[in-house]
Design an enzyme around this catalytic site. Structure first.
Site, mmCIF file in Angstrom:
data_model
loop_
_atom_site.group_PDB
_atom_site.id
_atom_site.type_symbol
_atom_site.label_atom_id
_atom_site.label_comp_id
_atom_site.label_asym_id
_atom_site.label_seq_id
_atom_site.Cartn_x
_atom_site.Cartn_y
_atom_site.Cartn_z
ATOM 1 N N LYS A 100 0.811 -1.218 0.000
ATOM 2 C CA LYS A 100 0.000 0.000 0.000
ATOM 3 C C LYS A 100 0.843 1.267 0.000
ATOM 4 C CE LYS A 100 -3.430 -0.451 -0.586
ATOM 5 N NZ LYS A 100 -3.922 -0.753 -1.959
ATOM 6 N N ARG A 104 2.592 -0.826 -7.259
ATOM 7 C CA ARG A 104 2.063 -1.045 -8.609
ATOM 8 C C ARG A 104 2.205 0.211 -9.462
ATOM 9 N NH1 ARG A 104 1.871 -4.562 -12.265
ATOM 10 N NH2 ARG A 104 1.325 -6.068 -10.626
ATOM 11 N N TYR A 293 -2.779 10.324 -11.527
ATOM 12 C CA TYR A 293 -2.117 10.395 -12.828
ATOM 13 C C TYR A 293 -2.233 9.068 -13.579
ATOM 14 C CZ TYR A 293 -0.030 14.970 -12.117
ATOM 15 O OH TYR A 293 0.162 16.319 -11.944
ATOM 16 N N LYS A 309 -7.403 1.017 -7.261
ATOM 17 C CA LYS A 309 -6.437 1.971 -6.733
ATOM 18 C C LYS A 309 -7.157 3.271 -6.370
ATOM 19 C CE LYS A 309 -3.276 -1.029 -7.548
ATOM 20 N NZ LYS A 309 -2.695 -1.809 -6.444
ATOM 21 N N GLY A 310 -6.677 3.910 -5.330
ATOM 22 C CA GLY A 310 -7.284 5.172 -4.921
ATOM 23 C C GLY A 310 -8.584 4.991 -4.159
ATOM 24 N N HIS A 313 -10.731 6.168 1.949
ATOM 25 C CA HIS A 313 -10.492 5.648 3.288
ATOM 26 C C HIS A 313 -11.678 5.958 4.210
ATOM 27 C CE1 HIS A 313 -5.800 5.810 2.759
ATOM 28 N NE2 HIS A 313 -6.404 5.018 1.881
#
Length: 346
Positions: A100, A104, A293, A309-310, A313
């Site tokens: 985390k 990647r 990005y 991804k992203g 939370h």
């Protein structure tokens, strides 16, 4: 009637002549631009091996990358591999963690460089006893096909925290380059929790709140037995690696900065890997919908990271965040001192 045919024929000839002249001018310009765009750069001098003094045109490797894409479709014959000088090389650099932290994203962004070839999947060779028992040739055959002048990079974020891994990698290559990408420790721990939580919810399972896992209910102190917390104590893991590798073989990537301002971080990695600078702002564009990005390889091929991804939370009690940041602070200071890189963490 004859006059009209003559006029029509003359117009056709003029069009064809213009096309021929235009094509000729394009070819002349193209050849000139290729000559200008083919810097001959030493790449492997810091990696050693048979091609340590090799020099190659990056434009040629960019062209070859297109061929590699075709080979990855699974229709490659042994004859094609031989004719194109393709090999499966052991990695000369590994992204060893952290989970985390942005492993990647870092791997995909480095793959923008024409001299880099990435392993698509996490191999889990050094952290998995069953895989490790299969031997180094099994590991090599898990690597992508590449050209001898390129470098292969793989990433498995569990490597950083697994005790046996440093010695195992050292036995394979004691001079390998090691990349660690880190985020602010509390943010990373919450991101770690969020990924696990999503997996539980997908299976309709219940899960504790982050606060209950991160704080020991008996002592009201930070729970160091909780894996998400333990992983964020970066200096503890790095000290184990330093028993085998000098600090010069590590490069710390700021995972928080890679999200907001990726190019400077990638340029630092290019320098660390002794790669000629190739990744530019052209290769990175901000996707407002996704909030991060994405990558531009050329005018045709763009790529964004997976939708997982992203993740957003969950809200965490501010007092717990404060307690965690206070807990991590001395470990962070030691991490800065060891690595020589100070990061803007609270």
């Amino acid at each position: 009637m004859l006059f009209k045919q003559q006029v029509w024929l003359r117009q056709k000839l003029l069009v064809l002549g213009s096309l021929a002249v235009g094509s000729l001018l394009y070819l002349v310009a193209r050849v000139g631009s290729l000559d200008r765009l083919q810097p001959i750069c030493p790449v492997e001098s810091r990696f050693g091996g048979a091609h340590s003094q090799a020099e190659f045109p990056l434009r040629a490797l960019q062209f070859k990358r297109g061929l590699l894409h075709e080979f990855r479709k699974g229709n490659t014959s042994k004859e094609q591999v031989r004719l194109h000088d393709l090999v499966q090389q052991l990695p000369k650099a590994i992204i060893i963690g952290v989970r985390k932290g942005g492993t990647r994203a870092l791997l995909e962004m480095l793959n923008l460089h024409p001299a880099v070839v990435k392993a698509s999947q996490e191999i889990h060779f050094f952290d998995n006893d069953e895989n490790y028992a299969k031997g180094i040739e099994w590991y090599r055959k898990k690597m992508p096909f590449s050209y001898p002048q390129q470098i292969t990079i793989e990433k498995s974020p569990a490597y950083f925290i697994t005790e046996e891994v440093p010695e195992r990698i050292y036995k394979m290559n004691s001079s390998i380059k090691l990349l660690i990408i880190v985020r602010e420790p509390t943010t990373r721990a919450i991101s770690d929790y969020t990924q696990v939580l999503e997996g539980k919810e997908r299976k309709n399972k219940t899960y504790y709140k982050f606060e209950k896992l991160a704080i020991d209910p008996n002592t009201c102190e930070v729970n160091t037995k909780y894996k998400a917390v333990r992983t964020s104590i970066y200096t503890k893991h790095l000290e184990r690696w330093l028993k085998y590798f000098p600090i010069e073989q590590f490069h710390v990537v700021d995972g928080d900065r890679l999200i907001t301002e990726p190019l400077p971080e990638l340029q630092l990695v290019e320098k660390f890997l002794n790669l000629p600078p190739r990744i530019s702002q052209y290769n990175l564009y901000f996707n407002a919908t996704r909030g991060f990005y994405c990558l531009r390889f050329n005018i045709i091929f763009n790529k964004c990271l997976a939708g997982s991804k992203g993740r957003i939370h969950p809200e965490v009690d501010p007092s717990v965040i404060t307690k965690l940041r206070k807990f991590f602070h001395p470990f962070n200071q030691k991490f800065y001192q060891i690595t020589g890189r100070t990061l803007n963490w609270p």
